[in-house]
Every structure is written in C-alpha cells, then in structure tokens.
Write a protein that holds these residues in place. Structure first.
Motif, PDB file in Angstrom:
ATOM      1  N   PHE A  58     -13.493 -71.970  26.175  1.00  0.00           N
ATOM      2  CA  PHE A  58     -12.731 -71.146  27.112  1.00  0.00           C
ATOM      3  C   PHE A  58     -12.517 -71.921  28.410  1.00  0.00           C
ATOM      4  CE2 PHE A  58     -14.799 -68.192  24.289  1.00  0.00           C
ATOM      5  CZ  PHE A  58     -13.912 -67.134  24.137  1.00  0.00           C
ATOM      6  N   ALA A  59     -11.299 -71.893  28.927  1.00  0.00           N
ATOM      7  CA  ALA A  59     -10.998 -72.524  30.208  1.00  0.00           C
ATOM      8  C   ALA A  59     -10.565 -71.458  31.207  1.00  0.00           C
ATOM      9  CB  ALA A  59      -9.894 -73.566  30.046  1.00  0.00           C
ATOM     10  N   ARG A  60     -10.873 -71.687  32.482  1.00  0.00           N
ATOM     11  CA  ARG A  60     -10.504 -70.725  33.517  1.00  0.00           C
ATOM     12  C   ARG A  60      -8.991 -70.754  33.734  1.00  0.00           C
ATOM     13  NH1 ARG A  60     -13.233 -72.823  37.620  1.00  0.00           N
ATOM     14  NH2 ARG A  60     -11.418 -74.042  38.225  1.00  0.00           N
ATOM     15  N   THR A  61      -8.361 -69.581  33.656  1.00  0.00           N
ATOM     16  CA  THR A  61      -6.912 -69.487  33.858  1.00  0.00           C
ATOM     17  C   THR A  61      -6.551 -68.689  35.105  1.00  0.00           C
ATOM     18  OG1 THR A  61      -6.770 -67.511  32.441  1.00  0.00           O
ATOM     19  CG2 THR A  61      -6.456 -69.658  31.379  1.00  0.00           C
ATOM     20  N   ARG A 114      -8.811 -76.216  24.690  1.00  0.00           N
ATOM     21  CA  ARG A 114      -7.546 -76.864  24.332  1.00  0.00           C
ATOM     22  C   ARG A 114      -6.536 -76.749  25.459  1.00  0.00           C
ATOM     23  NH1 ARG A 114      -3.733 -73.083  22.286  1.00  0.00           N
ATOM     24  NH2 ARG A 114      -2.809 -74.673  20.962  1.00  0.00           N
ATOM     25  N   ILE A 115      -6.903 -76.018  26.531  1.00  0.00           N
ATOM     26  CA  ILE A 115      -6.023 -75.881  27.685  1.00  0.00           C
ATOM     27  C   ILE A 115      -6.780 -76.323  28.933  1.00  0.00           C
ATOM     28  CG2 ILE A 115      -4.630 -74.015  26.708  1.00  0.00           C
ATOM     29  CD1 ILE A 115      -6.312 -72.032  28.303  1.00  0.00           C
ATOM     30  N   THR A 142      -9.064 -69.202  25.545  1.00  0.00           N
ATOM     31  CA  THR A 142      -9.040 -70.362  24.649  1.00  0.00           C
ATOM     32  C   THR A 142      -7.621 -70.892  24.480  1.00  0.00           C
ATOM     33  OG1 THR A 142      -8.720 -68.997  22.675  1.00  0.00           O
ATOM     34  CG2 THR A 142     -10.999 -69.459  23.334  1.00  0.00           C
ATOM     35  N   GLY A 143      -6.651 -70.149  24.975  1.00  0.00           N
ATOM     36  CA  GLY A 143      -5.257 -70.529  24.770  1.00  0.00           C
ATOM     37  C   GLY A 143      -4.642 -69.848  23.568  1.00  0.00           C
ATOM     38  N   HIS A 144      -5.469 -69.104  22.820  1.00  0.00           N
ATOM     39  CA  HIS A 144      -4.974 -68.354  21.658  1.00  0.00           C
ATOM     40  C   HIS A 144      -4.830 -66.877  22.039  1.00  0.00           C
ATOM     41  CE1 HIS A 144      -5.419 -71.679  18.865  1.00  0.00           C
ATOM     42  NE2 HIS A 144      -6.648 -71.897  19.327  1.00  0.00           N
ATOM     43  N   ASP A 145      -3.836 -66.237  21.479  1.00  0.00           N
ATOM     44  CA  ASP A 145      -3.658 -64.807  21.729  1.00  0.00           C
ATOM     45  C   ASP A 145      -4.887 -64.027  21.259  1.00  0.00           C
ATOM     46  OD1 ASP A 145      -1.155 -65.287  22.747  1.00  0.00           O
ATOM     47  OD2 ASP A 145      -0.108 -64.873  20.855  1.00  0.00           O
TER      48      ASP A 145
END
Length: 207
Positions: free
Chosen positions: A89-92, A65-66, A115-118
């Motif tokens: 999961f996206a690489r941040t 989602r990110i 995932t963009g979630h805490d």
C-alpha cells in the motif's frame, strides 16, 4: 633351489592373478573416485541446483506498484512519522482533519493508502493527545461506537512492553468492510476499508 617347469608355471599364474587384481582395483577407483563419473549428483552443481530451487521458492517482499504522494510542506513530526508505504500500500492522500475535534486532540490527520487496484483502498484517521490517559479515553469512546462483529482484539506492544490496545470489527451492516482501532501511547489510529485489504494493512502498519 633349482627352477623346474612346474615352478615357472606357478609363478606365471601368480603374476597373472596379481595383475588382474590390480586392474580390478584401478577400475573401481576410477569409477568411484574420479570426479563426474559413476557417482552422480555429488559434484558442486548438485548443491547449486538445490540452492537455486530454494531461492526461487522464496517470495519477494511486497512493495507498492504506485508511488506515494509527498507529504504537505511543513508537516508535523507526527505526520512525518507516517510511512510512505505499508506492505504493498502506498500513501495517496494526507491532510489535516477535524473528525475527532470534540475529543480535543493536539493534532489530527486523514490519510489514504492504496495498492493501486480497485477495491484495495484503506482510509486511516489518526490523532494525538498530550497524555496516554487522554488517548485511552478517546480510544474507549471510539471503540464503544463500533458495533459490528468483533474479528480480533488484544494489546499493542512495542519494545517488549504494552503501549495500548486494539480491536478489529466488521462495519455494522456490511460484512465485506471492516475497521480497526488501536492506541499506541498518546496516538489513536482508526483504519477502515475492504476486509482483506484492511487486515493486510493494519497488521503490517509499523506504528
């Protein structure tokens, strides 16, 4: 043969019976042969409804989602091989590291996937050696330091052959956090995060 009144009456009766039989046959044919009438659910819409129901029951492939953070300029081939996304999961984060420097890897990096979630963030360390034997020695040393409860272990396989080993353990003293360590030929990976997030991540990791 001369026609008598009784013969005429008999012929009329026979004709009437034949006519009634023909009507019955026509009614039956119209009921079971004429489309979209007495035979329900056998038309083309019945199959379409079933297909639509099956399609609705299929779950879509997970996607982040990110957006993934771009890799640094002039990234090595190893770093470029790291996926932008793993399941949802996206690489941040992606940067050079020296955590395993004492084992003298050729190159080493730290990446973070989320995932963009805490509470759904996984940190991934990876390093590469020139030989698979050196990577295996590093793997064994790292594995010896993982003292939490073992959750899973086995062999890493690629293209039908074994290319290394893996182990997943709880972090000692923290049953909610886990770490996975695996070797794939000359590269060793170590991932850590909340147990559910970690398992979803490393089981979907493509390398």
């Amino acid at each position: 043969m001369p026609t008598t009144p009784s013969t005429t009456v008999r012929r009329r009766r026979i004709s009437l019976v034949i006519a009634l039989a023909a009507v019955v046959v026509l009614v039956l044919l119209s009921a079971f042969v004429w489309p979209h009438w007495a035979v329900k659910g056998q038309g083309p819409n019945a199959g379409a409804t079933a297909t639509a129901g099956q399609s609705q029951g299929q779950s879509a492939k997970p996607s982040p989602r990110i957006a993934a953070v771009p890799l640094p300029e002039n990234s090595s081939e190893l770093l470029k091989a790291m996926p932008d996304a793993v399941s949802d999961f996206a690489r941040t984060k992606a940067e050079a590291a020296t955590d395993w420097g004492t084992r003298v890897p050729v190159e080493e990096y730290t990446l973070v996937y989320s995932t963009g979630h805490d509470g759904e963030e996984v940190t991934l360390h990876l390093a590469q050696w020139t030989k698979a034997a050196d990577a295996k020695q590093a793997y064994d040393a790292f594995a010896a330091g993982m003292t939490g409860k073992e959750l899973a272990s086995g062999r890493v396989k690629a293209e039908g052959g074994a290319t290394g080993v893996y182990v997943e353990r709880e972090v000692a003293g923290d049953a909610k956090t886990a770490q996975a360590l695996w070797q794939n030929d000359t590269v060793v990976f170590q991932a850590q995060g909340p147990k559910a997030a970690l398992e979803a991540f490393y089981k979907a990791f493509p390398l």
